[in-house]
Design a protein around this motif. Structure first.
Motif, PDB file in Angstrom:
ATOM      1  N   GLU A   1      22.293  80.290  -3.686  1.00 38.70           N
ATOM      2  CA  GLU A   1      21.715  79.087  -4.560  1.00 38.70           C
ATOM      3  C   GLU A   1      21.523  79.329  -6.059  1.00 38.70           C
ATOM      4  N   LEU A   2      22.330  78.798  -6.875  1.00 40.04           N
ATOM      5  CA  LEU A   2      22.354  78.988  -8.050  1.00 40.04           C
ATOM      6  C   LEU A   2      21.065  78.674  -8.794  1.00 40.04           C
ATOM      7  N   GLN A   3      20.785  79.507  -9.702  1.00 39.42           N
ATOM      8  CA  GLN A   3      19.385  79.178 -10.384  1.00 39.42           C
ATOM      9  C   GLN A   3      19.635  79.665 -12.060  1.00 39.42           C
ATOM     10  N   ILE A   4      19.097  78.741 -12.869  1.00 34.48           N
ATOM     11  CA  ILE A   4      19.238  78.868 -14.219  1.00 34.48           C
ATOM     12  C   ILE A   4      17.944  79.025 -14.835  1.00 34.48           C
ATOM     13  N   GLN A   5      17.869  80.073 -15.663  1.00 31.44           N
ATOM     14  CA  GLN A   5      16.793  80.652 -16.396  1.00 31.44           C
ATOM     15  C   GLN A   5      16.429  79.811 -17.851  1.00 31.44           C
ATOM     16  N   LEU A   6      15.218  79.164 -18.022  1.00 36.09           N
ATOM     17  CA  LEU A   6      14.991  78.539 -19.038  1.00 36.09           C
ATOM     18  C   LEU A   6      13.412  79.212 -19.779  1.00 36.09           C
ATOM     19  N   ILE A   7      13.441  79.181 -20.950  1.00 33.46           N
ATOM     20  CA  ILE A   7      12.152  79.726 -21.472  1.00 33.46           C
ATOM     21  C   ILE A   7      11.499  78.513 -22.179  1.00 33.46           C
TER      22      ILE A   7
ATOM     23  N   PRO B   1      19.860  74.125 -10.896  1.00 27.41           N
ATOM     24  CA  PRO B   1      20.735  73.583 -12.251  1.00 27.41           C
ATOM     25  C   PRO B   1      20.172  72.001 -12.310  1.00 27.41           C
ATOM     26  N   ALA B   2      19.893  71.080 -11.419  1.00 29.92           N
ATOM     27  CA  ALA B   2      19.420  69.694 -11.742  1.00 29.92           C
ATOM     28  C   ALA B   2      18.443  69.867 -12.420  1.00 29.92           C
ATOM     29  N   GLU B   3      17.350  70.604 -12.012  1.00 26.40           N
ATOM     30  CA  GLU B   3      16.244  70.693 -12.614  1.00 26.40           C
ATOM     31  C   GLU B   3      16.217  71.108 -13.891  1.00 26.40           C
TER      32      GLU B   3
ATOM     33  N   GLY C   1       6.886  81.385 -21.770  1.00 23.04           N
ATOM     34  CA  GLY C   1       6.995  81.379 -20.274  1.00 23.04           C
ATOM     35  C   GLY C   1       8.367  81.518 -20.203  1.00 23.04           C
ATOM     36  N   VAL C   2       8.702  82.122 -18.943  1.00 21.81           N
ATOM     37  CA  VAL C   2      10.295  82.017 -18.521  1.00 21.81           C
ATOM     38  C   VAL C   2      10.169  81.786 -17.040  1.00 21.81           C
ATOM     39  N   GLU C   3      11.160  80.911 -16.477  1.00 21.09           N
ATOM     40  CA  GLU C   3      11.256  80.451 -15.134  1.00 21.09           C
ATOM     41  C   GLU C   3      12.623  80.293 -14.673  1.00 21.09           C
TER      42      GLU C   3
ATOM     43  N   ARG D   1      21.512  83.080 -12.032  1.00 22.72           N
ATOM     44  CA  ARG D   1      21.744  84.156 -10.784  1.00 22.72           C
ATOM     45  C   ARG D   1      21.720  83.300  -9.669  1.00 22.72           C
ATOM     46  N   ARG D   2      22.223  84.047  -8.462  1.00 24.11           N
ATOM     47  CA  ARG D   2      22.180  83.307  -7.138  1.00 24.11           C
ATOM     48  C   ARG D   2      21.250  84.096  -6.156  1.00 24.11           C
TER      49      ARG D   2
END
Length: 145
Positions: A17-23, A111-113, A105-107, A12-13
């Protein structure tokens, strides 16, 4: 016997700012939402349903990323040829909420992180999925062999 699963890299933006979802899966590893295809579903529908079930996010498929193929042995079914299809998915709605039965969990991460966490505690075969997603989003990742 063949088994097909599907999932995705959700992004999502926020304020541009771009954000990536990881579980975080039940084993404490960094992963991506995915699950088995149900009768009558397309692979794309499976991916979106699993993302919604596991993370609470609604999304739309932007592009296929890649598939992972492997074989495992099941007590009853014998040898199973497994295919997992991954898509780049833009979050369009919903409410971020981990499905406690399935995952820890999901957060959202920048992107770099997200990439750092994947390399540090993700599954190796997801490296090319996440790096493929980042490439589709116009980002190069460091340290991708």
């Amino acid at each position: 016997m063949k088994e097909i699963s599907a999932g995705g890299v959700v992004y999502r933006r926020v304020n541009g700012e771009l954000q990536i979802q990881l579980i975080q899966d039940r084993y404490g590893k960094i992963s991506l939402p995915k699950g088995k295809m149900e009768p009558g579903e397309t692979v794309e529908q499976t991916a979106l349903r699993e993302i919604l079930e596991e993370t609470g996010m609604e999304g739309k498929i932007i592009s296929p990323i890649d598939q992972i193929k492997y074989t495992y042995t099941h007590e009853a079914k014998g040898t199973v040829d497994k295919e997992v299809h991954y898509y780049l998915v833009e979050a369009t709605g919903g409410k971020l909420q981990a499905q406690v039965e399935e995952i820890r969990g999901v957060e959202w991460f920048e992107p770099a992180e997200a990439w750092r966490r994947q390399k540090q505690s993700g599954y190796d075969n997801n490296d090319r999925i996440l790096s493929g997603a980042l490439r589709l989003l116009g980002l190069e990742v460091q340290g991708h062999g």
